[in-house]
Design an enzyme around this catalytic site. Structure first.
Site, PDB file in Angstrom:
ATOM      1  N   LYS A   1      -0.418   1.499   6.993  1.00 22.05           N
ATOM      2  CA  LYS A   1      -1.579   2.319   6.636  1.00 22.05           C
ATOM      3  C   LYS A   1      -1.468   3.778   7.078  1.00 22.05           C
ATOM      4  O   LYS A   1      -2.474   4.454   7.279  1.00 22.05           O
ATOM      5  CB  LYS A   1      -2.893   1.728   7.203  1.00 22.05           C
ATOM      6  CG  LYS A   1      -3.159   0.283   6.884  1.00 22.05           C
ATOM      7  CD  LYS A   1      -2.874  -0.133   5.489  1.00 22.05           C
ATOM      8  CE  LYS A   1      -3.764   0.480   4.433  1.00 22.05           C
ATOM      9  NZ  LYS A   1      -3.287   0.064   3.053  1.00 22.05           N
TER      10      LYS A   1
ATOM     11  N   SER B   1      -8.597   1.720   8.224  1.00 22.72           N
ATOM     12  CA  SER B   1      -7.929   1.590   6.924  1.00 22.72           C
ATOM     13  C   SER B   1      -7.306   0.192   6.807  1.00 22.72           C
ATOM     14  O   SER B   1      -7.364  -0.451   5.755  1.00 22.72           O
ATOM     15  CB  SER B   1      -6.846   2.680   6.807  1.00 22.72           C
ATOM     16  OG  SER B   1      -5.991   2.415   5.734  1.00 22.72           O
TER      17      SER B   1
ATOM     18  N   TYR C   1      -1.191  13.580  -3.529  1.00 26.83           N
ATOM     19  CA  TYR C   1       0.027  14.021  -4.210  1.00 26.83           C
ATOM     20  C   TYR C   1       0.645  12.829  -4.939  1.00 26.83           C
ATOM     21  O   TYR C   1       0.640  11.702  -4.412  1.00 26.83           O
ATOM     22  CB  TYR C   1       1.032  14.603  -3.212  1.00 26.83           C
ATOM     23  CG  TYR C   1       0.788  16.083  -2.959  1.00 26.83           C
ATOM     24  CD1 TYR C   1       1.557  17.037  -3.624  1.00 26.83           C
ATOM     25  CD2 TYR C   1      -0.222  16.499  -2.103  1.00 26.83           C
ATOM     26  CE1 TYR C   1       1.310  18.384  -3.408  1.00 26.83           C
ATOM     27  CE2 TYR C   1      -0.471  17.840  -1.882  1.00 26.83           C
ATOM     28  CZ  TYR C   1       0.303  18.779  -2.534  1.00 26.83           C
ATOM     29  OH  TYR C   1       0.063  20.100  -2.343  1.00 26.83           O
TER      30      TYR C   1
ATOM     31  N   LYS D   1      -3.958   2.119  -2.667  1.00 30.92           N
ATOM     32  CA  LYS D   1      -3.655   3.211  -1.727  1.00 30.92           C
ATOM     33  C   LYS D   1      -4.619   4.362  -2.024  1.00 30.92           C
ATOM     34  O   LYS D   1      -4.738   4.792  -3.187  1.00 30.92           O
ATOM     35  CB  LYS D   1      -2.212   3.709  -1.882  1.00 30.92           C
ATOM     36  CG  LYS D   1      -1.165   2.621  -1.906  1.00 30.92           C
ATOM     37  CD  LYS D   1      -0.958   1.946  -0.577  1.00 30.92           C
ATOM     38  CE  LYS D   1      -0.237   0.625  -0.809  1.00 30.92           C
ATOM     39  NZ  LYS D   1       0.005  -0.159   0.352  1.00 30.92           N
ATOM     40  N   GLY D   2      -5.234   4.841  -0.984  1.00 32.97           N
ATOM     41  CA  GLY D   2      -6.226   5.903  -1.146  1.00 32.97           C
ATOM     42  C   GLY D   2      -7.541   5.308  -1.632  1.00 32.97           C
ATOM     43  O   GLY D   2      -8.161   5.812  -2.567  1.00 32.97           O
ATOM     44  N   ARG D   3      -7.896   4.206  -0.972  1.00 33.92           N
ATOM     45  CA  ARG D   3      -9.149   3.527  -1.354  1.00 33.92           C
ATOM     46  C   ARG D   3     -10.360   4.360  -0.944  1.00 33.92           C
ATOM     47  O   ARG D   3     -10.285   5.172  -0.013  1.00 33.92           O
ATOM     48  CB  ARG D   3      -9.256   2.184  -0.608  1.00 33.92           C
ATOM     49  CG  ARG D   3      -8.372   1.128  -1.141  1.00 33.92           C
ATOM     50  CD  ARG D   3      -8.829  -0.231  -0.596  1.00 33.92           C
ATOM     51  NE  ARG D   3      -7.921  -1.262  -1.093  1.00 33.92           N
ATOM     52  CZ  ARG D   3      -6.821  -1.657  -0.444  1.00 33.92           C
ATOM     53  NH1 ARG D   3      -6.514  -1.139   0.721  1.00 33.92           N
ATOM     54  NH2 ARG D   3      -6.050  -2.579  -0.972  1.00 33.92           N
ATOM     55  N   ARG D   4     -11.474   4.053  -1.592  1.00 38.40           N
ATOM     56  CA  ARG D   4     -12.733   4.662  -1.144  1.00 38.40           C
ATOM     57  C   ARG D   4     -13.550   3.561  -0.481  1.00 38.40           C
ATOM     58  O   ARG D   4     -13.738   2.491  -1.055  1.00 38.40           O
ATOM     59  CB  ARG D   4     -13.491   5.253  -2.321  1.00 38.40           C
ATOM     60  CG  ARG D   4     -12.779   6.459  -2.879  1.00 38.40           C
ATOM     61  CD  ARG D   4     -13.478   7.035  -4.096  1.00 38.40           C
ATOM     62  NE  ARG D   4     -12.515   7.754  -4.921  1.00 38.40           N
ATOM     63  CZ  ARG D   4     -12.055   8.965  -4.640  1.00 38.40           C
ATOM     64  NH1 ARG D   4     -12.457   9.608  -3.561  1.00 38.40           N
ATOM     65  NH2 ARG D   4     -11.171   9.554  -5.427  1.00 38.40           N
TER      66      ARG D   4
HETATM   67  N1  LIG Z   1       0.130  10.405  -1.804  1.00 37.66           N
HETATM   68  C1  LIG Z   1      -0.601   9.393  -1.383  1.00 37.66           C
HETATM   69  N2  LIG Z   1      -1.144   8.530  -2.231  1.00 37.66           N
HETATM   70  C2  LIG Z   1      -1.908   7.510  -1.815  1.00 37.66           C
HETATM   71  N3  LIG Z   1      -2.168   7.271  -0.509  1.00 37.66           N
HETATM   72  C3  LIG Z   1      -1.653   8.106   0.391  1.00 37.66           C
HETATM   73  C4  LIG Z   1      -0.845   9.190   0.002  1.00 37.66           C
HETATM   74  N4  LIG Z   1      -0.505   9.864   1.124  1.00 37.66           N
HETATM   75  C5  LIG Z   1      -1.049   9.218   2.146  1.00 37.66           C
HETATM   76  N5  LIG Z   1      -1.748   8.153   1.724  1.00 37.66           N
HETATM   77  C6  LIG Z   1      -2.451   7.219   2.600  1.00 37.66           C
HETATM   78  O1  LIG Z   1      -1.636   6.068   2.695  1.00 37.66           O
HETATM   79  C7  LIG Z   1      -2.481   5.011   3.093  1.00 37.66           C
HETATM   80  C8  LIG Z   1      -1.774   3.700   2.832  1.00 37.66           C
HETATM   81  O2  LIG Z   1      -0.738   3.641   3.755  1.00 37.66           O
HETATM   82  P1  LIG Z   1       0.502   2.735   3.550  1.00 37.66           P
HETATM   83  O3  LIG Z   1       1.128   3.009   2.255  1.00 37.66           O
HETATM   84  O4  LIG Z   1       1.364   2.911   4.744  1.00 37.66           O
HETATM   85  O5  LIG Z   1      -0.152   1.292   3.542  1.00 37.66           O
HETATM   86  S1  LIG Z   1       0.627  -0.098   3.666  1.00 37.66           S
HETATM   87  O6  LIG Z   1       0.790  -0.366   5.054  1.00 37.66           O
HETATM   88  O7  LIG Z   1       1.871  -0.018   2.938  1.00 37.66           O
HETATM   89  O8  LIG Z   1      -0.302  -1.057   3.050  1.00 37.66           O
HETATM   90  C9  LIG Z   1      -3.732   5.204   2.330  1.00 37.66           C
HETATM   91  O9  LIG Z   1      -4.789   4.716   3.130  1.00 37.66           O
HETATM   92  P2  LIG Z   1      -6.232   4.402   2.570  1.00 37.66           P
HETATM   93  O10 LIG Z   1      -6.804   5.739   2.257  1.00 37.66           O
HETATM   94  O11 LIG Z   1      -6.967   3.711   3.669  1.00 37.66           O
HETATM   95  O12 LIG Z   1      -6.063   3.531   1.385  1.00 37.66           O
HETATM   96  C10 LIG Z   1      -3.788   6.703   2.099  1.00 37.66           C
HETATM   97  O13 LIG Z   1      -4.784   7.333   2.845  1.00 37.66           O
END
Ligand SMILES: Nc1ncnc2c1ncn2[C@@H]1O[C@H](COP(=O)(O)OS(=O)(=O)O)[C@@H](OP(=O)(O)O)[C@H]1O
Length: 907
Positions: A637, A738, A843, A859-862
């Protein structure tokens, strides 16, 4: 010269020699003067305490002294009054004080330098006998002796006892008090010649020492309480190697001799004692029973280069650790005769050799219960196979087959071929099946479960087709190798378990196929004899409770060196030790081994390209280039998936293939995948292609769970010692939230039943599964501890810590930095590869048709903002971890600024 006159002489000499030596060295004299003045002061203090009316004598204060403080006191600073040493502590060694030692205490070893030979010999013994130890070079500073009121060390060893004798008052009293309170003993080896005393009285120990002597006729005190393995019935006649022996003259009844020896040449000792009788016995190792100061000590008058001291040293360790009863005197031995039918005409066993072998075996069985030779056969070479054999040799083979039941037998492949040369399992299977057929035809038992591979091929590094064939055809349960973890150093040979097959460590006895005649033994007959009489072969048996020795057919032909060597070894062991030799069939041996050393069940896969011997028995089709050079370790995360896709968009960087079982991550180094072995892992990487410049592609792997898994740094380093390691850190409070949201979205029933606040406030009384969920949620964010574990293995120059906030807001800068870190070519401008997607708010990758490819909905949940109470609790929880992280990052001095969230948190 009588014992007392010799002691007087020593006393006189010690004064003369000490004066002579000290006057040569002004600096040393000053130290002695200060020591003397301090001693006088101590005597005054002592006298004052002793003469005080009863009840006023200070015993050890009931409140404990802080041994964890290692601040050295200035010489002229008074030792605090509550550290006055009780001059008469009751040395009750039966006390339960050992419970105050950590349950996994280490031995504290003081060595002169990292490479000093005496220290190295001590280290070999400690490593070979699996003792955990901490090595301190020099004695610049006493390490902290306790942590959380628990003793960290169970025994203290000085490579040079002079260090102990001359320790400054502060450290000496600290160490002695620790030893008294925690019931810890001390072992010391003699002064290192160049800067040692010739003779001296160690006043506070009431002991005189005299160094640089030549001795002879070593005798062990049969009533010494130190002895366990050592037998004291014999005198080792003749001159003792070295002219640097130290002897001890006790001036107090606290001392008991452990051993004695005589002066070799009285005239050399001193002209004034030329009339002394050579048979005068001097103490060469001495036990201080602790009657004087409550600390048991054993001082040796010679290093471990004297073989008997290895034996006595092992006994001393178990004596001072009160382990004598627990330390078994049984040594299991198995002698494999590999290649029983394989050998050129003229080098094979004749019928007479076989008869002698069987006679010897019967004789040995009387003293080694259960003993049988273990014969490995390659059926193709019966009667010499294609190259033939003499008539006597043919009769030899027939005699062996006529006496099948007298031996144990194991499969050694039909054509004595090396498994790693075959890529397909069919050929190996055929080899096994033909040997099985051969065994059945000749009534050779096929159910021992033991198999051995010629030249150790395919056992380690593991060649899976070999294991497949072994399991299918021979129902193999046990094998052995001398290649794990490495052929050298031999004292570290270990076992492991792979796919249910137990791999036992194998020992070399110095006999190879070409060693057939005593006269032409490489290095001379004397070399073989010294290996038996206290040298390598003897110590191998001493160190290892379970021994599998490798010999060959030719060692039982010609001079029958196999019989000669082991006969002499067994005699020597019986003469000098109380060890009991036993033998068991291999499968039983393996059970004994892994019940003694359960920790060995876990394999550690090392990199075959780091060891030439491993490379020689590794399939040519396999390549270390098929391993990653970069690991993205997480934690979860923090943006690891984004980094994965950004890395993958680089033309010269390639990730592993996806693991269908875990969506995308291989997760090799943690969990059960590790037991699938190296071949399994390598299959996740493409066969590398070289570009025009000859530089290979860079493979990387990302598994976000690696970061906080206990075993991963050690395993990763063993396989990928040169890899770059990348970790991403975000505010651990946000990371935890997260992760919780991720679990909820994933449909985890527990995360869906409890609120975030309930998870982070789970206590000892909460349901077990909830506590487990809390731990999985919070633990990865305790960054400093996990990073320290990685740094226990990898140098900081191979570790890159990325600020996850910048990765999110400005991945272009991060990717440029990362490219420089891994020195990748070509250097790519990431402005052409990623851009901010306004809709997603992150990005994303720029595709060839100029569209954006963002990460999925996961990824990038709300989600709703974090509960403020939970946030406050977590901030408190992570505070000390963040402080430690800050310290660590400052120490590492990485070429990137400290994470903004960390600075904010700490301010
Ligand atoms: N470019 C881009 N796109 C989407 N998300 C991004 C990006 N950069 C950083 N993040 C942040 O990455 C969080 C998910 O982390 P991980 O990929 O390490 O998660 S996992 O462990 O593989 O499940 C995810 O966490 P959440 O916001 O809680 O969903 C994002 O905040």
């Amino acid at each position: 010269m009588t014992a007392s006159s010799f002691k007087d002489q020593l006393l006189k000499e010690s004064k003369q020699n000490s004066w002579r030596r000290y006057s040569q060295c002004a600096a040393l004299s000053r130290i002695i003067l200060i020591t003397f003045l301090l001693s006088v002061c101590s005597l005054f203090l002592l006298a004052w305490f002793v003469n005080k009316p009863e009840g006023e004598v200070r015993a050890i204060p009931s409140e404990r002294y802080d041994f964890s403080s290692t601040e050295e006191a200035d010489d002229d600073v008074d030792i605090p009054s509550d550290t006055v040493i009780d001059i008469n502590p009751s040395p009750s060694f039966e006390s339960n004080i050992t419970s105050r030692l950590r349950h996994d205490p280490k031995i504290l070893l003081f060595v002169e330098t990292q490479y000093s030979p005496v220290g190295r010999d001590i280290v070999v013994v400690l490593e070979a006998t699996r003792r955990r130890f901490r090595r301190e070079v020099g004695l610049a500073k006493m390490p902290a002796l306790t942590a959380d009121d628990r003793g960290k060390f169970s025994l203290v060893i000085f490579e040079n006892i002079e260090r102990y004798f001359r320790m400054d008052n502060w450290n000496r009293s600290l160490l002695d008090r620790y030893c008294v309170e925690y019931h810890v003993g001390i072992i010391g080896f003699p002064p290192i010649v160049e800067h040692s005393l010739i003779a001296a009285t160690i006043a506070n120990l009431q002991l005189q020492i005299h160094t640089n002597l030549q001795l002879q006729n070593y005798r062990i005190n049969s009533s010494s309480s130190v002895l366990h393995m050592t037998k004291a019935e014999e005198v080792l006649h003749g001159p003792l190697t070295g002219d640097d022996w130290t002897v001890f003259v006790p001036l107090h009844s606290t001392y008991e001799p452990v051993s004695w020896a005589e002066l070799r040449s009285p005239r050399k000792f001193s002209s004034s004692v030329s009339s002394s009788k050579p048979e005068e016995e001097l103490i060469t190792a001495v036990l201080d029973t602790g009657a004087l100061d409550g600390v048991r000590k054993v001082f040796f008058g010679q290093s471990l280069k004297f073989w008997l001291h290895k034996l006595l040293f092992l006994d001393t360790i178990s004596f001072l650790l009160n382990e004598q009863r627990a330390n078994s005197l049984t040594r299991y031995i198995l002698i494999d005769v590999d290649d029983i039918f394989v050998g050129k005409k003229g080098t094979r066993m004749t019928d007479t050799d076989v008869l002698v072998m069987m006679d010897t075996m019967e004789r040995w069985r009387k003293k080694i219960p259960g003993f049988k030779f273990n014969l490995g056969f390659s059926g193709k070479f019966l009667h010499g196979g294609p190259t033939g054999a003499t008539d006597e040799e043919t009769k030899g083979d027939d005699l062996l087959l006529a006496n099948v039941s007298k031996f144990w037998w194991f499969c050694h492949t039909w054509g004595h071929s090396q498994a790693h040369l075959y890529n397909n399992s069919d050929s190996i299977l055929r080899e096994m099946q033909m040997n099985l057929l051969f065994a059945k035809e000749h009534n050779i038992p096929t159910n021992s479960g033991y198999v051995v591979s010629p030249h150790h091929s395919g056992v380690y590094p593991v060649h899976e087709p070999l294991y497949d064939a072994w399991k299918r055809v021979w129902k193999a349960q046990v094998t052995s190798t001398e290649q794990y973890p490495h052929f050298k150093p031999t004292h570290l040979h270990r076992g492991f378990i792979h796919r249910g097959i137990k791999i036992l460590p194998r020992q070399t006895c110095g006999l190879y196929t070409h060693t057939m005649y005593l006269d032409s033994y490489p290095g001379g007959q004397q070399k073989l004899l010294s290996s038996i009489k206290g040298g390598d072969l003897f110590t191998t048996l001493l160190f290892n409770p379970v021994n599998v020795y490798m010999t060959h057919l030719s060692n039982y032909a010609a001079d029958r060196l196999g019989l000669y060597t082991f006969e002499k070894l067994f005699d020597f062991v019986r003469q000098w030790t109380n060890l009991r030799l036993r033998s068991l069939p291999p499968s039983k041996m393996a059970d004994v081994y892994f019940s003694m050393f359960p920790e060995d069940s876990e394999p550690v896969w090392s990199n075959p390209c780091e060891d030439n011997r491993h490379l020689k028995i590794w399939a040519g089709s396999k390549s270390c280039e098929r391993l990653p050079k970069l690991l993205v370790i997480g934690p979860q995360k923090t943006g690891t998936t984004a980094l994965f896709t950004f890395l993958n968009s680089h033309p010269a960087i390639k990730s592993n293939y996806k693991n269908p079982a875990t969506f995308e991550e291989v997760q090799f180094f943690n969990g059960n995948n590790y037991y699938k072995g190296l071949d399994w892992y390598m299959n996740f990487f493409p066969v590398p292609e070289n570009d025009n410049n000859g530089s290979a592609e860079l493979f990387f792997e990302k598994s976000a769970t690696y970061f906080d898994h206990e075993m991963v740094p050690q395993r990763a380093f063993a396989l990928l010692p040169h890899a770059s390691i990348v970790a991403i850190l975000i505010d651990p409070v946000r990371r935890a939230y997260s992760w919780y949201q991720h679990m909820k979205a994933d449909g985890d029933p527990l995360a869906n039943s409890y609120s975030f606040l309930e998870v982070v406030t789970a206590s000892q009384d909460s349901p077990r599964l909830l506590r487990h969920l809390k731990s999985r949620c919070l633990r990865p964010g305790e960054y400093a501890g996990h990073l320290e574990r990685w740094l226990d293995y990898y140098p900081s120059t191979q570790l890159l810590i990325i600020d996850g906030d910048i990765l999110r807001s400005d991945p272009i800068t991060i990717m440029h930095h990362l490219q420089r870190f891994v020195k990748i070519k070509p250097f790519v401008d990431y402005r052409d590869l990623v851009r901010l997607d306004k809709k997603k708010g992150f990005y994303c990758q720029i595709m060839s048709n100029d569209s954006s490819k963002c990460l999925g909905r996961g990824k990038g949940r709300r989600y709703a903002p974090m509960d403020s109470q939970a946030e406050a609790i977590l901030q408190r929880h992570y505070q000390p971890h963040n402080v430690a992280l800050h310290k660590l990052l400052v120490r590492l001095n990485q070429p990137v600024p400290l994470p903004t969230w960390l600075k904010a948190d700490l301010s």
